[in-house]
Every structure is written in C-alpha cells, then in structure tokens.
Design a protein around this motif. Sequence first.
Motif, PDB file in Angstrom:
ATOM      1  N   GLY A  44       0.674   4.125   3.201  1.00 21.56           N
ATOM      2  CA  GLY A  44       0.689   2.847   2.497  1.00 21.56           C
ATOM      3  C   GLY A  44       0.911   1.616   3.353  1.00 21.56           C
ATOM      4  N   ALA A  45       1.140   1.759   4.650  1.00 19.98           N
ATOM      5  CA  ALA A  45       1.395   0.596   5.498  1.00 19.98           C
ATOM      6  C   ALA A  45       0.216  -0.374   5.537  1.00 19.98           C
ATOM      7  N   PRO A  54      -4.216  -2.269  -5.456  1.00 16.90           N
ATOM      8  CA  PRO A  54      -3.745  -1.848  -4.134  1.00 16.90           C
ATOM      9  C   PRO A  54      -4.721  -0.838  -3.538  1.00 16.90           C
ATOM     10  N   THR A  55      -5.110  -1.088  -2.301  1.00 22.15           N
ATOM     11  CA  THR A  55      -6.146  -0.297  -1.637  1.00 22.15           C
ATOM     12  C   THR A  55      -5.725  -0.019  -0.204  1.00 22.15           C
ATOM     13  N   ARG A  56      -5.917   1.208   0.241  1.00 18.71           N
ATOM     14  CA  ARG A  56      -5.593   1.591   1.614  1.00 18.71           C
ATOM     15  C   ARG A  56      -6.732   1.153   2.532  1.00 18.71           C
ATOM     16  N   GLY A 103       2.948  -3.252   3.235  1.00 16.61           N
ATOM     17  CA  GLY A 103       2.324  -2.351   2.261  1.00 16.61           C
ATOM     18  C   GLY A 103       3.168  -2.167   1.024  1.00 16.61           C
ATOM     19  N   GLN A 104       4.481  -2.078   1.199  1.00 16.79           N
ATOM     20  CA  GLN A 104       5.390  -1.950   0.055  1.00 16.79           C
ATOM     21  C   GLN A 104       5.282  -3.184  -0.839  1.00 16.79           C
ATOM     22  N   ILE A 105       5.306  -4.358  -0.234  1.00 18.55           N
ATOM     23  CA  ILE A 105       5.235  -5.611  -0.992  1.00 18.55           C
ATOM     24  C   ILE A 105       3.894  -5.739  -1.705  1.00 18.55           C
ATOM     25  N   MET A 106       2.812  -5.358  -1.046  1.00 16.35           N
ATOM     26  CA  MET A 106       1.491  -5.433  -1.682  1.00 16.35           C
ATOM     27  C   MET A 106       1.418  -4.501  -2.891  1.00 16.35           C
TER      28      MET A 106
END
Length: 156
Positions: A44-45, A54-56, A103-106
């Motif tokens: 998730g970073a 949310p997209t990797r 990534g956590q915030i997104m």
Amino acid sequence: MTTLDINGKGHEVDLPAETPLLWALRDELGYTGTKFGCGMALCGACTVHVDGQPTRSCVTPISAVQGKKISTIEAMEGDRVGRAVQAAWVELGVAQCGYCQAGQIMTATALLKDNPQPSDQQIEAAMSGNICRCGTYNRITAAIKTASATLRGGKA
C-alpha cells in the motif's frame, strides 16, 4: 506519448504503455510522495487515487489510467478530507518511520469520502491492504475516527 491528469493538471510522458504509474509519477514527473514498497500491490505504500478510488500505482500501467483523474499525496493539502486526515495524523502522532504514511493517508481519505462515519470493522477492512512496519495500526484507526469526527463538526 501518454497524457496523464495528475492533481488536476495534464502531464505528457513519453514512456512505454506498460510502465507502472508509480515510476511515471516519481521518476518522470517528480511526485515523490508516492513511495515504492513491494512492487506487487501488497503493502500500500504506492497508493494513489484514480477517479477517487485507492489504487496501487506500482502495478497499474499508465495505459490503464489515461483519461482518468489521478490524485497523489501532494494533492491532499488542497482536499478538505485529505487535510482533516493529515491533521489527525499529526495530532495523534501516527507516523514513526513515516515510509508507509502517504499510502495510509490516501487509503484513509478515500475511505472517509466513501463512508464519512466508518465503524472499526469498516476501517480495518479498508486499511487491511496497507502495511505499517512500525505497527501504528491503533493510532491509524484513532486518527481516522478523529478525522471523521472533525469532518462532521464534532469531537472524536
């Protein structure tokens, strides 16, 4: 040539269509807030928003996002929900090493936009794909609740 809509601005990149969005963002366009973690969409970073989801970015080819709206952590300062999430992160001292935090915030921002008052179980489900090596999961959950309360005009 591929045109990407990033944080409300058009960017042209001359890269192969299969180039991961992460590398276009970081190496070609200078959006370094999005981090490389595992390269396999497991940590998730590298999370960004594509059309609000949310997209990797490490496994998403640029050809898949042409014509879509891409938002990175750099855009969250100008986003009402993103600002509330970031403020809660700071208030509760969520970050330790900080590597996973973009990534956590997104992911948290996308969750709160979709569900302004998530339960603990909904937070856990939404955030389950984001790994924090420092183990700040309890603070992450608390910060999401704090941001949710702030956005509703209440206190956590």
